[in-house]
Design a protein around this motif. Structure first.
Motif, PDB file in Angstrom:
ATOM      1  N   VAL A   1     -29.075  47.313 114.271  1.00  0.00           N
ATOM      2  CA  VAL A   1     -27.733  47.279 114.844  1.00  0.00           C
ATOM      3  C   VAL A   1     -26.734  47.852 113.835  1.00  0.00           C
ATOM      4  O   VAL A   1     -25.872  48.664 114.175  1.00  0.00           O
ATOM      5  CB  VAL A   1     -27.334  45.835 115.244  1.00  0.00           C
ATOM      6  CG1 VAL A   1     -25.864  45.783 115.639  1.00  0.00           C
ATOM      7  CG2 VAL A   1     -28.198  45.352 116.391  1.00  0.00           C
TER       8      VAL A   1
ATOM      9  N   ILE B   1     -37.043  41.904 118.653  1.00  0.00           N
ATOM     10  CA  ILE B   1     -36.463  40.727 119.291  1.00  0.00           C
ATOM     11  C   ILE B   1     -37.583  39.860 119.860  1.00  0.00           C
ATOM     12  O   ILE B   1     -37.602  38.650 119.678  1.00  0.00           O
ATOM     13  CB  ILE B   1     -35.471  41.142 120.407  1.00  0.00           C
ATOM     14  CG1 ILE B   1     -34.173  41.621 119.777  1.00  0.00           C
ATOM     15  CG2 ILE B   1     -35.193  39.974 121.349  1.00  0.00           C
ATOM     16  CD1 ILE B   1     -33.158  42.114 120.774  1.00  0.00           C
ATOM     17  N   ASN B   2     -38.554  40.499 120.503  1.00  0.00           N
ATOM     18  CA  ASN B   2     -39.647  39.730 121.084  1.00  0.00           C
ATOM     19  C   ASN B   2     -40.492  39.051 120.023  1.00  0.00           C
ATOM     20  O   ASN B   2     -41.122  38.033 120.277  1.00  0.00           O
ATOM     21  CB  ASN B   2     -40.522  40.635 121.952  1.00  0.00           C
ATOM     22  CG  ASN B   2     -39.806  41.018 123.235  1.00  0.00           C
ATOM     23  OD1 ASN B   2     -38.942  40.280 123.714  1.00  0.00           O
ATOM     24  ND2 ASN B   2     -40.121  42.181 123.777  1.00  0.00           N
TER      25      ASN B   2
ATOM     26  N   VAL C   1     -33.794  43.629 113.469  1.00  0.00           N
ATOM     27  CA  VAL C   1     -32.743  43.748 114.482  1.00  0.00           C
ATOM     28  C   VAL C   1     -31.393  43.963 113.797  1.00  0.00           C
ATOM     29  O   VAL C   1     -30.619  44.857 114.179  1.00  0.00           O
ATOM     30  CB  VAL C   1     -32.675  42.478 115.367  1.00  0.00           C
ATOM     31  CG1 VAL C   1     -31.530  42.574 116.351  1.00  0.00           C
ATOM     32  CG2 VAL C   1     -33.990  42.276 116.099  1.00  0.00           C
TER      33      VAL C   1
ATOM     34  N   VAL D   1     -36.063  47.746 118.293  1.00  0.00           N
ATOM     35  CA  VAL D   1     -35.224  46.550 118.421  1.00  0.00           C
ATOM     36  C   VAL D   1     -35.809  45.602 119.468  1.00  0.00           C
ATOM     37  O   VAL D   1     -35.916  44.394 119.223  1.00  0.00           O
ATOM     38  CB  VAL D   1     -33.776  46.933 118.802  1.00  0.00           C
ATOM     39  CG1 VAL D   1     -32.983  45.702 119.215  1.00  0.00           C
ATOM     40  CG2 VAL D   1     -33.093  47.616 117.632  1.00  0.00           C
ATOM     41  N   VAL D   2     -36.223  46.146 120.616  1.00  0.00           N
ATOM     42  CA  VAL D   2     -36.776  45.282 121.660  1.00  0.00           C
ATOM     43  C   VAL D   2     -38.050  44.593 121.163  1.00  0.00           C
ATOM     44  O   VAL D   2     -38.233  43.385 121.331  1.00  0.00           O
ATOM     45  CB  VAL D   2     -37.039  46.096 122.944  1.00  0.00           C
ATOM     46  CG1 VAL D   2     -37.748  45.248 123.982  1.00  0.00           C
ATOM     47  CG2 VAL D   2     -35.725  46.603 123.504  1.00  0.00           C
TER      48      VAL D   2
ATOM     49  N   MET E   1     -24.838  36.638 113.773  1.00  0.00           N
ATOM     50  CA  MET E   1     -25.846  36.620 114.838  1.00  0.00           C
ATOM     51  C   MET E   1     -26.746  35.389 114.782  1.00  0.00           C
ATOM     52  O   MET E   1     -26.876  34.659 115.759  1.00  0.00           O
ATOM     53  CB  MET E   1     -26.746  37.839 114.661  1.00  0.00           C
ATOM     54  CG  MET E   1     -26.733  38.805 115.780  1.00  0.00           C
ATOM     55  SD  MET E   1     -27.933  40.064 115.339  1.00  0.00           S
ATOM     56  CE  MET E   1     -27.212  41.427 116.153  1.00  0.00           C
TER      57      MET E   1
ATOM     58  N   TYR F   1     -35.754  39.127 112.997  1.00  0.00           N
ATOM     59  CA  TYR F   1     -34.320  39.417 112.976  1.00  0.00           C
ATOM     60  C   TYR F   1     -33.824  40.336 111.874  1.00  0.00           C
ATOM     61  O   TYR F   1     -32.854  41.072 112.088  1.00  0.00           O
ATOM     62  CB  TYR F   1     -33.508  38.128 113.079  1.00  0.00           C
ATOM     63  CG  TYR F   1     -33.516  37.676 114.507  1.00  0.00           C
ATOM     64  CD1 TYR F   1     -32.725  38.313 115.450  1.00  0.00           C
ATOM     65  CD2 TYR F   1     -34.414  36.714 114.947  1.00  0.00           C
ATOM     66  CE1 TYR F   1     -32.799  37.971 116.787  1.00  0.00           C
ATOM     67  CE2 TYR F   1     -34.491  36.363 116.278  1.00  0.00           C
ATOM     68  CZ  TYR F   1     -33.675  36.994 117.191  1.00  0.00           C
ATOM     69  OH  TYR F   1     -33.762  36.667 118.515  1.00  0.00           O
TER      70      TYR F   1
ATOM     71  N   GLY G   1     -34.366  51.994 119.489  1.00  0.00           N
ATOM     72  CA  GLY G   1     -34.167  51.077 120.606  1.00  0.00           C
ATOM     73  C   GLY G   1     -35.425  50.281 120.915  1.00  0.00           C
ATOM     74  O   GLY G   1     -35.393  49.058 121.055  1.00  0.00           O
TER      75      GLY G   1
END
Lengths: 311, 311
Positions: free
Chosen positions: B283, B271-272, B279, B267-268, B26, B276, B264
């Motif tokens: 995942v 990401i913002n 994240v 994760v959002v 990633m 990582y 979920g």
């Protein structure tokens, strides 16, 4: 892909000419069939409208979708400003016209939808032809890859990839296609398995046709109608996925209007300005509904085997 | 049976290895992890310093080995150590596992709500085929597949929270705060299970043993309840399992809409915040659950249907 299409188009126009002497062409027959099914006709109408909006939004959009004016922010549907302009679906928090933004927003939804279908279809159909035609170890490897891809939680992975590569039209399509090619591979592989032992293919091989020629001229056209059905059904899903990426802020960045992005902005005004979230969502739902209704009809017409006892 | 389970386990392990490989790659997808992780205005010296500190200056296979098996203080992802969150400075895995219960509760409740609607509706529309009941439920199922779930969520908030004031817009503490997110999240699964229930039941009811039962004078209720439903159960159970897997990893947008503190949403947020490790951990962990549920469904399927061969 491009070459297959030209081959098909060439072949079918020749058939059309011959058919004219004999009676209604396949296209005419399809149109007659369509008239018998109002929901599918509605679907066609919706899709054509959306495509027109996306191609020439300037013709339909009453105002500039990006023009901000804080004098008229968050005005309800039907608002008329001092100059006599009407804002039929109201304005957003920056005073931009909602109707115009919805019309321009169709661009992103449709281009991502069609591009994702095209990219995943090309990869998936190609791999499906290879897996089905060669069978054995080649098939085993491709099928295992398909299984593995299907077992990965898709949405999370896609938004992570978009976040890292950057939110652009191209990367969004890539992230979506990463998963959806598998559907086409499965369908085409099955079709080719059934066809490759047929007399048609044996005869072609005996008359000296090469592998590529057999795949493209004999196998692909026969698997194509199933692919069209799958593509239509998935087009709707692609559009929903794109809008949810935009909603999460992982879509095409502002100020480009997107339906998902409009919903994200409207989310802050659920208590005061419902029109910000209602109308873009209606546009999205009606578009997807239209695609799905057309897909249902295509499945019944093109692929009776997939229909089973569904109706 | 044992060989079947072992083979499934092996396949799942391969899938998880692929997932971990993607999770590892990633940060390398742009070519240089510093592109993703460092601010744009960072100097060359700062980037070099950062790369050395994070181990990004080592050859990629060394980095991969360290990622899997750990080095220095890190235990490696095979032992559940994805490193510390950049933002919160605590182990990333801990942050993710904290959020797992909320996601699982939402997925399970959404599925239960879906089942309560979908199973009776599917049975009724199969039994009363081509009556208004059937047409009505097919309209519902078409709508369920066309309405984007996050938009439905927004509309539910406007109706039940803002206008009627019955239910909270977001939150996690009260029992009633799960109602709206579960309804919105379960929409698609409901439509799919309903369709599946209906078409499987129709297929079973067209078979000989059902006719035999009827001709022996068994009442229609008993024919459907005893003979048909039992045989329709297998595919339906399978799709229920698959939908549960999908819900576990697919409620990202719903969690964001309702500020539901699940994985979920985490994760959002991460990401913002360019966080990582979190994240990657999320995942990986969700893939693990997703693959586990799929394997369980496969085994359950084989156990329910004696006709499946285990070889």
């Amino acid at each position: 892909m491009a070459t297959d299409n030209t081959i098909n188009a060439g072949a079918s126009s020749k058939i059309d000419q011959e058919m004219d002497d004999r009676g209604p062409s396949e296209l005419q027959l399809a149109w007659r069939e369509l008239l018998k099914r109002p929901p599918a006709l509605f679907g066609v109408f919706v899709i054509i409208t959306a495509i027109l909006w996306a191609l020439v939004p300037g013709l339909f959009s009453p105002h500039d979708p990006l023009l901000q004016d804080l004098e008229r922010y968050l005005k309800p549907p039907g608002f008329v400003d001092a100059a006599g302009n009407t804002y039929w679906l109201g304005t957003d928090q920056l005073g931009r016209d909602i109707v115009s933004r919805i019309i321009w927003g169709s661009r992103v939804s449709l281009s991502v939808g069609f591009a994702a279908v095209f990219v995943s279809g090309s990869i998936g159909i190609g791999l499906g032809l290879i897996a089905g035609y060669f069978g054995g170890k080649v098939d085993a490897v491709i099928s295992r890859i398909v299984d593995a891809v299907l077992a990965i939680p898709f949405v999370l992975l896609a938004i992570s990839i978009i976040a890292i590569l950057g939110a652009s039209l191209q990367n969004i399509v890539l992230a979506i296609a990463l998963r959806t090619w598998t559907v086409y591979t499965r369908v085409v592989r099955g079709e080719v398995f059934a066809l490759k032992e047929s007399d048609m293919v044996t005869a072609a091989r005996a008359s000296g046709c090469g592998t590529l020629r057999i795949m493209l001229i004999y196998l692909l056209p026969n698997a194509f109608s199933s692919c069209i059905v799958v593509a239509t059904i998935y087009l709707g899903r692609m559009i929903i996925i794109e809008s949810s990426f935009s909603f999460l802020g992982m879509g095409v960045p502002p100020p480009t209007p997107t339906w998902g992005g409009m919903l994200a902005e409207g989310r802050g005004f659920l208590d005061t300005a419902w029109w910000l979230t209602l109308f873009p969502g209606v546009a999205l739902t009606v578009t997807v509904l239209g695609v799905n209704l057309l897909g249902d009809w295509l499945r019944d017409v093109l692929d009776p085997r997939m229909k089973r006892l569904d109706d | 049976m044992r060989a079947f389970i072992i083979r499934g386990l092996m396949q799942s392990l391969i899938v998880l290895w692929v997932v971990l490989l993607i999770v590892f790659l990633m940060l390398h997808m742009t070519g240089d992890p510093a592109d993703v992780l460092m601010p744009e205005e960072a100097t060359m010296e700062e980037v070099a310093e950062f790369n050395k500190e994070m181990g990004f200056d080592k050859p990629i296979y060394v980095q991969y080995f360290n990622f899997l098996f750990g080095h220095e203080k890190n235990l490696g992802v095979l032992r559940g150590d994805f490193g510390d969150s950049y933002y919160h400075n605590v182990p990333a895995m801990g942050l993710v596992t904290e959020r797992i219960p909320a996601t699982v509760i939402l997925a399970v409740v959404a599925l239960l709500v879906g089942l309560v609607i979908a199973i009776p509706a599917g049975i009724l529309s199969a039994v009363f085929r081509k009556t208004w009941i059937d047409h009505f439920s097919s309209v519902l199922s078409m709508a369920g597949q066309s309405i984007p779930n996050f938009w439905l969520g927004l509309m539910l908030i406007i109706l039940f929270s803002e206008i009627l004031g019955w239910l909270p817009t977001s939150g996690y503490r009260e029992a009633k705060s799960i109602v709206l997110p579960a309804l919105a999240a379960g929409l698609y699964a409901t439509a799919r299970i309903m369709r599946m229930m209906r078409s499987t039941l129709l297929e079973v009811m067209a078979q000989d043993f059902v006719n035999t039962a009827r001709s022996k004078g068994v009442s229609e209720a008993l024919v459907i309840g005893r003979h048909a439903l039992k045989n329709a159960a297998i595919p339906v159970v399978t799709i229920i399992g698959l939908e549960l897997g999908g819900l576990l990893s697919g409620t990202v947008v719903i969690e964001v809409v309702f500020a539901w503190p699940g994985v979920g949403w985490l994760v959002v947020e991460s990401i913002n915040a360019n966080d990582y490790p979190v994240v990657q951990a999320a995942v990986a962990l969700l893939s693990f659950m997703f693959v586990g549920v799929n394997l369980a469904v496969d085994i359950l399927y084989a156990w329910l249907d004696p006709r499946i061969s285990y070889s």
